[in-house]
Design a protein around this motif. Sequence first.
Motif, PDB file in Angstrom:
ATOM      1  N   VAL A 149      42.373  30.075  69.382  1.00 18.97           N
ATOM      2  CA  VAL A 149      41.817  30.061  70.737  1.00 18.97           C
ATOM      3  C   VAL A 149      41.074  31.371  70.951  1.00 18.97           C
ATOM      4  N   HIS A 150      39.874  31.289  71.494  1.00 18.18           N
ATOM      5  CA  HIS A 150      39.041  32.472  71.702  1.00 18.18           C
ATOM      6  C   HIS A 150      38.796  32.663  73.198  1.00 18.18           C
ATOM      7  N   LEU A 151      39.233  33.799  73.704  1.00 15.65           N
ATOM      8  CA  LEU A 151      39.052  34.186  75.097  1.00 15.65           C
ATOM      9  C   LEU A 151      38.234  35.466  75.141  1.00 15.65           C
ATOM     10  N   ILE A 152      37.642  35.745  76.293  1.00 11.92           N
ATOM     11  CA  ILE A 152      36.905  36.993  76.485  1.00 11.92           C
ATOM     12  C   ILE A 152      37.262  37.571  77.847  1.00 11.92           C
ATOM     13  N   ALA A 153      37.270  38.903  77.905  1.00 10.43           N
ATOM     14  CA  ALA A 153      37.455  39.639  79.158  1.00 10.43           C
ATOM     15  C   ALA A 153      36.393  40.730  79.196  1.00 10.43           C
ATOM     16  N   ASP A 154      35.561  40.715  80.209  1.00  9.03           N
ATOM     17  CA  ASP A 154      34.438  41.659  80.305  1.00  9.03           C
ATOM     18  C   ASP A 154      33.604  41.611  79.028  1.00  9.03           C
ATOM     19  N   ASN A 155      33.376  40.399  78.537  1.00  7.24           N
ATOM     20  CA  ASN A 155      32.569  40.124  77.348  1.00  7.24           C
ATOM     21  C   ASN A 155      33.200  40.628  76.055  1.00  7.24           C
ATOM     22  N   LEU A 156      34.449  41.066  76.095  1.00  7.31           N
ATOM     23  CA  LEU A 156      35.161  41.474  74.882  1.00  7.31           C
ATOM     24  C   LEU A 156      36.027  40.326  74.383  1.00  7.31           C
ATOM     25  N   PRO A 157      35.920  39.945  73.108  1.00  9.72           N
ATOM     26  CA  PRO A 157      36.764  38.859  72.593  1.00  9.72           C
ATOM     27  C   PRO A 157      38.199  39.320  72.416  1.00  9.72           C
ATOM     28  N   VAL A 158      39.113  38.394  72.594  1.00 10.82           N
ATOM     29  CA  VAL A 158      40.525  38.710  72.417  1.00 10.82           C
ATOM     30  C   VAL A 158      40.838  38.812  70.933  1.00 10.82           C
ATOM     31  N   ALA A 159      41.762  39.707  70.600  1.00 10.87           N
ATOM     32  CA  ALA A 159      42.151  39.915  69.211  1.00 10.87           C
ATOM     33  C   ALA A 159      43.670  39.991  69.129  1.00 10.87           C
ATOM     34  N   THR A 160      44.214  39.532  68.032  1.00 11.39           N
ATOM     35  CA  THR A 160      45.654  39.590  67.779  1.00 11.39           C
ATOM     36  C   THR A 160      45.929  40.720  66.803  1.00 11.39           C
ATOM     37  N   ARG A 161      46.823  41.614  67.178  1.00 14.07           N
ATOM     38  CA  ARG A 161      47.162  42.745  66.322  1.00 14.07           C
ATOM     39  C   ARG A 161      48.110  42.287  65.219  1.00 14.07           C
ATOM     40  N   LEU A 162      47.784  42.649  63.993  1.00 14.29           N
ATOM     41  CA  LEU A 162      48.626  42.353  62.836  1.00 14.29           C
ATOM     42  C   LEU A 162      49.042  43.673  62.207  1.00 14.29           C
ATOM     43  N   LYS A 215      60.957  52.579  49.575  1.00 10.11           N
ATOM     44  CA  LYS A 215      61.707  52.748  50.821  1.00 10.11           C
ATOM     45  C   LYS A 215      60.808  53.239  51.953  1.00 10.11           C
ATOM     46  N   LYS A 216      59.726  53.916  51.607  1.00 13.84           N
ATOM     47  CA  LYS A 216      58.810  54.420  52.620  1.00 13.84           C
ATOM     48  C   LYS A 216      57.607  53.487  52.697  1.00 13.84           C
ATOM     49  N   LYS A 217      57.464  52.838  53.802  1.00 12.52           N
ATOM     50  CA  LYS A 217      56.389  51.876  53.989  1.00 12.52           C
ATOM     51  C   LYS A 217      55.319  52.472  54.901  1.00 12.52           C
ATOM     52  N   GLU A 218      54.080  52.192  54.590  1.00  9.66           N
ATOM     53  CA  GLU A 218      52.974  52.610  55.429  1.00  9.66           C
ATOM     54  C   GLU A 218      52.508  51.417  56.259  1.00  9.66           C
ATOM     55  N   LYS A 219      52.292  51.681  57.547  1.00  7.49           N
ATOM     56  CA  LYS A 219      51.882  50.608  58.445  1.00  7.49           C
ATOM     57  C   LYS A 219      50.358  50.557  58.520  1.00  7.49           C
ATOM     58  N   ASP A 220      49.829  49.377  58.253  1.00  2.62           N
ATOM     59  CA  ASP A 220      48.390  49.147  58.305  1.00  2.62           C
ATOM     60  C   ASP A 220      48.117  48.165  59.442  1.00  2.62           C
ATOM     61  N   VAL A 221      47.363  48.615  60.438  1.00  2.86           N
ATOM     62  CA  VAL A 221      47.078  47.787  61.607  1.00  2.86           C
ATOM     63  C   VAL A 221      45.742  47.096  61.404  1.00  2.86           C
ATOM     64  N   GLN A 222      45.751  45.773  61.484  1.00  5.73           N
ATOM     65  CA  GLN A 222      44.536  44.977  61.419  1.00  5.73           C
ATOM     66  C   GLN A 222      44.492  44.041  62.621  1.00  5.73           C
ATOM     67  N   PHE A 223      43.319  43.486  62.869  1.00  6.54           N
ATOM     68  CA  PHE A 223      43.142  42.616  64.025  1.00  6.54           C
ATOM     69  C   PHE A 223      42.572  41.278  63.575  1.00  6.54           C
ATOM     70  N   GLU A 224      43.048  40.239  64.211  1.00  8.67           N
ATOM     71  CA  GLU A 224      42.623  38.872  63.934  1.00  8.67           C
ATOM     72  C   GLU A 224      41.843  38.357  65.128  1.00  8.67           C
ATOM     73  N   HIS A 225      40.707  37.740  64.850  1.00 10.86           N
ATOM     74  CA  HIS A 225      39.838  37.250  65.919  1.00 10.86           C
ATOM     75  C   HIS A 225      40.489  36.056  66.613  1.00 10.86           C
ATOM     76  N   GLY A 226      40.725  36.163  67.927  1.00  8.84           N
ATOM     77  CA  GLY A 226      41.385  35.097  68.670  1.00  8.84           C
ATOM     78  C   GLY A 226      42.885  35.124  68.455  1.00  8.84           C
ATOM     79  N   TYR A 227      43.551  34.056  68.881  1.00 12.94           N
ATOM     80  CA  TYR A 227      44.990  33.929  68.628  1.00 12.94           C
ATOM     81  C   TYR A 227      45.297  32.496  68.201  1.00 12.94           C
ATOM     82  N   ARG A 228      46.356  32.357  67.423  1.00 13.38           N
ATOM     83  CA  ARG A 228      46.726  31.045  66.898  1.00 13.38           C
ATOM     84  C   ARG A 228      47.251  30.153  68.029  1.00 13.38           C
TER      85      ARG A 228
END
Length: 643
Positions: A131-144, A156-169
Amino acid sequence: MAAAMVWWPRFLLLLCLTCKTSTFYVPGVAPINFHQNDPVEIKAVKLTSSRTQLPYEYYSLPFCQPSKITYKAENLGEVLRGDRIVNTPFQVLMNSEKKCEVLCSQSSKPVTLTVEQSRLVAERITEDYYVHLIADNLPVATRLELYSNNRDGDDKKKEKDVQFEHGYRLGFTDVNKIYLHNHLSFILYYHREDMEEDQEHTYRVVRFEVIPQSIRLEDLKTDEKSSCILPEGTSSSPQEIDPTKENRLYFTYSVHWEESDIKWASRWDTYLTMSDVQIHWFSIINSVVVVFFLSGILSMIIIRTLRKDIANYNKEDDIEDTMEESGWKLVHGDVFRPPQYPMILSSLLGSGIQLFCMILIVIFVAMLGMLSPSSRGALMTTACFLFMFMGVFGGFSAGRLYRTLKGHRWKKGAFCTATLYPGVVFGICFVLNCFIWGKHSSGAVPFPTMVALLCMWFGISLPLVYLGYYFGFRKQPYDNPVRTNQIPRQIPEQRWYMNRFVGILMAGILPFGAMFIELFFIFSAIWENQFYYLFGFLFLVFIILVVSCSQISIVMVYFQLCAEDYRWWWRNFLVSGGSAFYVLVYAIFYFVNKLDIVEFIPSLLYFGYTALMVLSFWLLTGTIGFYAAYMFVRKIYAAVKID
């Protein structure tokens, strides 16, 4: 030479960094300033899936609707992309929190989905719709948030990598059960603008994220004011959708605001860097260096060989030995003999010039930032109109070439130029559109839009092609340096490697190697609904493609003339577009390995549109190679003395 080898990669790296960091974009609209508690409208765009390639309108599913549904007036590009922007019932106020609100009902009663609606929702979830929504012409994104081992190799030491997915499932499946994301947690980021002390603070929206959740009806507590209380922790169960019966559920949402240091001019950076750009940079630089070195080697070989040939042919004291030699000079009386079907050849080359001008302008303007993704559909709209208006250049080049090839029926040639390639494109798109209509998808071009495109074709493009063709046909034809004999020369038997298909395979490798990395990102943007905005790289790759196609076509026509085969017109056009064959092979590979398409109509759409891409790419590269070879042939025969 060594200093040049060290300096050249540094220059390319600087150019690529400039393309990424120094380009600006024109958003298309001025920034909107919000004050405290000002309404921020949430709009829906469409539903998309990489498995079906069929977009649908937001309200094709039984989502909660506002009291009055208002659709935005889309431009041509938005219509062709399947966008149907419409208002939603989400009530969001600037910098105002909402913990939980119930949609669809003022009395907080649950929504009942009929069996037919439940079946439709379940089908869309299993097809991996977003599903794709927009607010003030910005598309919504899901943080992964992805976790990986650190560089030291410590598990034991994990690095966090933040990515974004276009829209939401829309939902998810688990053990043959289907669950719907019926609660949306909106997270909006704002940037506070610096104001004077006596003025009210203004805010600008700089990011729009969502956390979709599935919460069972029984786990939500509601009151008569349409408020709700979310369950704490993991005590709740997801909302299952049973496609065989009616389903009762709540549609709810919450709103959370966070202040951000991101300025309004940089708010699209999150969406434009959703892929690993580092790999993209170094792959492009590697391709650039390899192609330029190969092109340099080919140029040195061809120039040294030609100088030797021309020097031998021009020796006045050794004329008899020269006449006994075999080579490209012996076919001077036939090399400019008009080929078969000169009207079709000139028409295809005219369409190629039309495509070349359109693509060059679009990529250059986009590189300057004037076709940003915030201006939805601007890229496709600009491409359509530019192709129409570039018809005057396509007609001019086709008309002049047709006269050079001893053609006389200029009116028929102009009509062929204006209708051959556009007619094939329109015919394939119309057939595919009929299948899309049958699926009731928003990707189907409406009938009024189709009529408007036909009016543009016959009202703008066709007259401009006729105008250009008229002046091109009246202009003096290209001056060929040698005369054509009346009797054609016999062509000797050719070696196996001079076969046309072998030539296509050989000539297509180098241009395809220049752009196959970029091709992956373009395919991802088209078929997996990703953003693409690295037009600086694309412009660089386009220039390299032009250079490589030109040099390969020159080498291939030189080998052909040395083999005393003067039928180079059609052959060079076909061979120069050989990289289109590799694009087709790559498209098949991408379909098998990257996409999860199993149904007939999505497969038909993929290969139908891919066929159009391959045809257009073949016309483009074939035209580039043809004109480069034509200039080369005229140049070498003008440099030798012909009795």
